[in-house]
Design a protein around this motif. Sequence first.
Motif, mmCIF file in Angstrom:
data_model
loop_
_atom_site.group_PDB
_atom_site.id
_atom_site.type_symbol
_atom_site.label_atom_id
_atom_site.label_comp_id
_atom_site.label_asym_id
_atom_site.label_seq_id
_atom_site.Cartn_x
_atom_site.Cartn_y
_atom_site.Cartn_z
ATOM 1 N N UNK A 175 0.816 -1.213 0.000
ATOM 2 C CA UNK A 175 0.000 0.000 0.000
ATOM 3 C C UNK A 175 0.851 1.265 0.000
ATOM 4 N N UNK A 176 2.096 1.171 0.467
ATOM 5 C CA UNK A 176 2.992 2.329 0.533
ATOM 6 C C UNK A 176 4.075 2.285 -0.547
ATOM 7 N N UNK A 177 4.049 1.267 -1.408
ATOM 8 C CA UNK A 177 5.177 1.033 -2.312
ATOM 9 C C UNK A 177 4.983 1.656 -3.689
ATOM 10 N N UNK A 178 6.118 1.946 -4.326
ATOM 11 C CA UNK A 178 6.154 2.374 -5.726
ATOM 12 C C UNK A 178 5.650 1.217 -6.581
ATOM 13 N N UNK A 179 5.042 1.518 -7.721
ATOM 14 C CA UNK A 179 4.439 0.452 -8.523
ATOM 15 C C UNK A 179 5.457 -0.613 -8.944
ATOM 16 N N UNK A 180 6.723 -0.216 -9.125
ATOM 17 C CA UNK A 180 7.724 -1.216 -9.501
ATOM 18 C C UNK A 180 7.958 -2.205 -8.365
ATOM 19 N N UNK A 181 7.877 -1.727 -7.141
ATOM 20 C CA UNK A 181 8.041 -2.603 -5.977
ATOM 21 C C UNK A 181 6.821 -3.511 -5.835
ATOM 22 N N UNK A 194 13.893 -15.903 -6.058
ATOM 23 C CA UNK A 194 14.761 -14.976 -5.345
ATOM 24 C C UNK A 194 14.683 -13.589 -5.991
ATOM 25 N N UNK A 195 15.014 -12.532 -5.234
ATOM 26 C CA UNK A 195 14.935 -11.164 -5.772
ATOM 27 C C UNK A 195 15.667 -10.986 -7.097
ATOM 28 N N UNK A 196 16.896 -11.511 -7.194
ATOM 29 C CA UNK A 196 17.680 -11.343 -8.425
ATOM 30 C C UNK A 196 17.004 -12.029 -9.610
ATOM 31 N N UNK A 197 16.383 -13.174 -9.364
ATOM 32 C CA UNK A 197 15.719 -13.898 -10.446
ATOM 33 C C UNK A 197 14.428 -13.197 -10.879
ATOM 34 N N UNK A 198 13.769 -12.536 -9.931
ATOM 35 C CA UNK A 198 12.568 -11.773 -10.270
ATOM 36 C C UNK A 198 12.933 -10.577 -11.143
ATOM 37 N N UNK A 199 14.015 -9.876 -10.773
ATOM 38 C CA UNK A 199 14.398 -8.671 -11.503
ATOM 39 C C UNK A 199 14.879 -8.961 -12.924
ATOM 40 N N UNK A 200 15.373 -10.145 -13.174
ATOM 41 C CA UNK A 200 15.910 -10.434 -14.513
ATOM 42 C C UNK A 200 14.868 -11.014 -15.472
ATOM 43 N N UNK A 201 13.639 -11.203 -14.982
ATOM 44 C CA UNK A 201 12.596 -11.750 -15.840
ATOM 45 C C UNK A 201 12.324 -10.819 -17.021
ATOM 46 N N UNK A 202 12.249 -11.391 -18.211
ATOM 47 C CA UNK A 202 12.006 -10.614 -19.417
ATOM 48 C C UNK A 202 10.664 -10.987 -20.038
ATOM 49 N N UNK A 247 12.782 -4.527 -22.354
ATOM 50 C CA UNK A 247 12.781 -5.979 -22.483
ATOM 51 C C UNK A 247 12.301 -6.680 -21.224
ATOM 52 N N UNK A 248 12.364 -5.963 -20.085
ATOM 53 C CA UNK A 248 12.146 -6.609 -18.809
ATOM 54 C C UNK A 248 10.703 -6.469 -18.323
ATOM 55 N N UNK A 249 10.260 -7.450 -17.538
ATOM 56 C CA UNK A 249 8.930 -7.359 -16.952
ATOM 57 C C UNK A 249 8.875 -6.219 -15.937
ATOM 58 N N UNK A 250 9.871 -6.156 -15.076
ATOM 59 C CA UNK A 250 9.937 -5.077 -14.094
ATOM 60 C C UNK A 250 11.001 -4.107 -14.569
ATOM 61 N N UNK A 251 10.585 -2.948 -14.985
ATOM 62 C CA UNK A 251 11.524 -1.991 -15.564
ATOM 63 C C UNK A 251 11.359 -0.625 -14.925
ATOM 64 N N UNK A 252 12.421 0.150 -14.999
ATOM 65 C CA UNK A 252 12.372 1.495 -14.445
ATOM 66 C C UNK A 252 11.630 2.429 -15.404
ATOM 67 N N UNK A 253 11.593 3.699 -15.045
ATOM 68 C CA UNK A 253 10.828 4.663 -15.821
ATOM 69 C C UNK A 253 11.388 4.892 -17.222
#
Length: 325
Positions: A175-181, A194-202, A247-253
């Motif tokens: 509820x307090x997090x940025x949409x990327x989080x 794991x966090x690293x594996x989540x971040x690398x998902x494409x 390319x990534x599922x979770x990407x920055x702005x």
Amino acid sequence: MGRRRESNFDDPPRFHRKGNVWYHVSGTSPRIWSKLSSDRAEALRLWAQREGVKEDESTRLFSVVAKRYVREVFPTKAVGTRRDNDKELANLLKVFAHMPIDAIQPMHIRGYMDIRGQVAKVRANREKALFSHVYNKAREWGFTALQNPCQGVKGFKETGRSRYVTDAEFAKVKAHAHFTVVDAMDLALLTGQRPADVLKLKRADIRDGALWVVQNKTAARLAIEITGELALVIARILERPKKITGLYLIQDELGGPLRKDALRSRFDKARTSAGVSFQFRDIRAKAATDTGDLAHSQSLLGHKTRDMTEHYIKARMGARVRPLR
């Protein structure tokens, strides 16, 4: 004479870093910068090939074995492991660098552990494990025929994490997090990765009705079916308007991958605002615990054995037992 180094004093001659890449620099004028690699271990191996360098193995010093270990063994390890090993080996070299490999005895390892343990017991255990592997390689390479001095030297007792994240705590942070989080938390919970594996998902990892994952730590390969809540979360991520689609599922702005430090910073901010204390990595344990099915949890997490998963869950929920009557 070349200029004196202002940093990276342990690097060999004609081995220089520019940005995130290491180069071999010729010793003659004009100087020619030849790209080696962005991975230091691989760069050192290529540098040694170019230089035709062979350590004076007759000295049989720990530092000589360590340099060969960096050149030959480091490249076979995962990037995160190499990063940790770099720091661990630097600490070991401060003590053992100039000692002949045959002169290192169990009492030296015990002394190192006792002193290092005053500051960081867990790091001391990791450094002892690395020393042991280096020494075993020294035995394989013919530097010594003596028994590994780590044998019989006890490490410090470690207490594994036992934090279980409740549904209410999870929701409060979201509820307090940025949409990327929010995206990362939902994917971590529903996939158990794991966090690293989540971040690398494409986006390309979505195919044939599944989300395909290759775990960094174990290289385990998983095809997680895109059904139920996971399908809704992925659809939400893909449909969210973006200035740039990367390319990534979770990407920055800007459309690039969300970096580990950015995730941590944003997650910590949301956690503080929510008044909750769990860590992002605890979400993986929540996923394992919440399935209610040990076999399902083992498959989802990519554990090799049932015992590993069972221990993982019991550490957080305890053993479920029946009453006397």
